[in-house]
Write an enzyme that holds these catalytic residues in place. Structure first.
Site: not given
Ligand SMILES: NC(=O)c1ccc[n+]([C@@H]2O[C@H](COP(=O)([O-])OP(=O)(O)OC[C@H]3O[C@@H](n4cnc5c(N)ncnc54)[C@H](OP(=O)(O)O)[C@@H]3O)[C@@H](O)[C@H]2O)c1
Length: 250
Positions: A156
């Site tokens: 990651y």
């Molecule tokens: N939450 C954290 O603690 C955190 C911390 C640092 C960085 N981030 C980054 O912030 C971003 C959002 O995180 P989050 O926690 O909000 O994520 P999340 O709740 O897991 O949601 C991720 C979203 O990405 C979509 N996705 C995954 N693979 C995909 C693909 N191949 N094509 C299109 N859509 C795809 C999923 O779509 P579907 O559900 O439609 O499949 C989902 O809606 C990510 O890049 C993550 O790495 C998050």
């Protein structure tokens, strides 16, 4: 200062839930027409698009796996057909599977590279390939973990560190064309994704919070304001910025 995105067309990837959903809603509230991309969660994408349109904004849900070239081409075609040239791109879709180094598989490696890194290059290609594109803003959602290096996150963090590097290269390469490219680095956050993996409420989350100067997990609400700002003319001289939005954890 008046920050508006009136007349802009935005694509937000992975916007059916979590951070992407909130960014989509906030961009729309600032005036952008928004394409709410999803891969599997069509109900979530419908909900987000409905929230936007019920508030008087413009949005459509569009399915695309952003790690696949043909899907990304179709995503941008749908966006242009609905709202015209895309000039705001938020690369938010991402996956994270935490595992010790000895348990990493080639399949997981390829899935992380495709979803977290290759997707941002594909969407950037689609954006800059649009005929008649003028100024534009790209925001790559990375992670603050790229500067504090948590254990069990090699795939990651490595793929997101590559996103940071690609952001800087793209900023240099695309700046002369008026295309700004910045990275937003969230800290540990309470989202559908981190709830599904059992992180929120776990001892690991307590330990993570103890290292955050502002003393809490992030929420999706914490990220939209910076995305709106970076997308707007108010940020017209900002490119190649890699910005922590992580409560001070870095
Ligand atoms: N939450 C954290 O603690 C955190 C911390 C640092 C960085 N981030 C980054 O912030 C971003 C959002 O995180 P989050 O926690 O909000 O994520 P999340 O709740 O897991 O949601 C991720 C979203 O990405 C979509 N996705 C995954 N693979 C995909 C693909 N191949 N094509 C299109 N859509 C795809 C999923 O779509 P579907 O559900 O439609 O499949 C989902 O809606 C990510 O890049 C993550 O790495 C998050």
């Amino acid at each position: 200062m008046d920050i508006t995105l009136e007349g802009r067309t935005a694509v937000v990837t992975g916007a059916a839930k979590g951070i992407g959903a909130r960014i989509a809603v906030d961009l729309a509230a600032a005036g952008a027409a928004v394409v709410v991309n999803y891969r599997t969660d069509s109900a979530g994408a419908d909900r987000v698009a409905k929230e936007i349109t019920e508030a008087g904004g413009r949005a459509i849900p569009v399915r695309a796996d952003v790690g696949r070239g043909e899907d990304v081409t179709a995503l941008f075609t749908a966006a242009r057909d609905a709202f015209g040239t895309v000039d705001v791109l938020v690369n938010n879709a991402g996956i994270s599977v935490f595992a010790p180094i000895e348990a990493i598989t080639e399949e997981e490696y390829r899935r992380h590279v495709d979803t977290n890194l290759w997707s941002t290059l594909l969407t950037t290609q689609a954006l800059i390939g649009q005929p008649g594109l003028g100024a534009a803003s790209i925001i790559n959602v990375s992670t603050a973990g790229t500067t504090f290096h948590p254990p069990y996150a090699a795939l990651y963090v490595a793929t997101k560190a590559a996103v940071n590097a690609a952001t800087l290269v793209a900023a240099t390469e695309l700046g002369p064309r008026g295309i700004r490219v910045n990275a937003l680095l969230p800290g540990y956050s309470d989202t559908e994704g981190t709830r599904a993996m059992g992180f929120v409420g776990s001892p690991m989350a307590d330990q993570a919070v103890s290292g955050v100067p502002l003393g809490r997990l992030g929420t999706p609400d914490d990220y939209g304001p910076l995305a709106v700002f970076l997308s707007s003319d108010a940020a017209r001289f900002i490119t190649g910025a890699v910005v922590h939005v992580s409560g001070g954890r870095r």
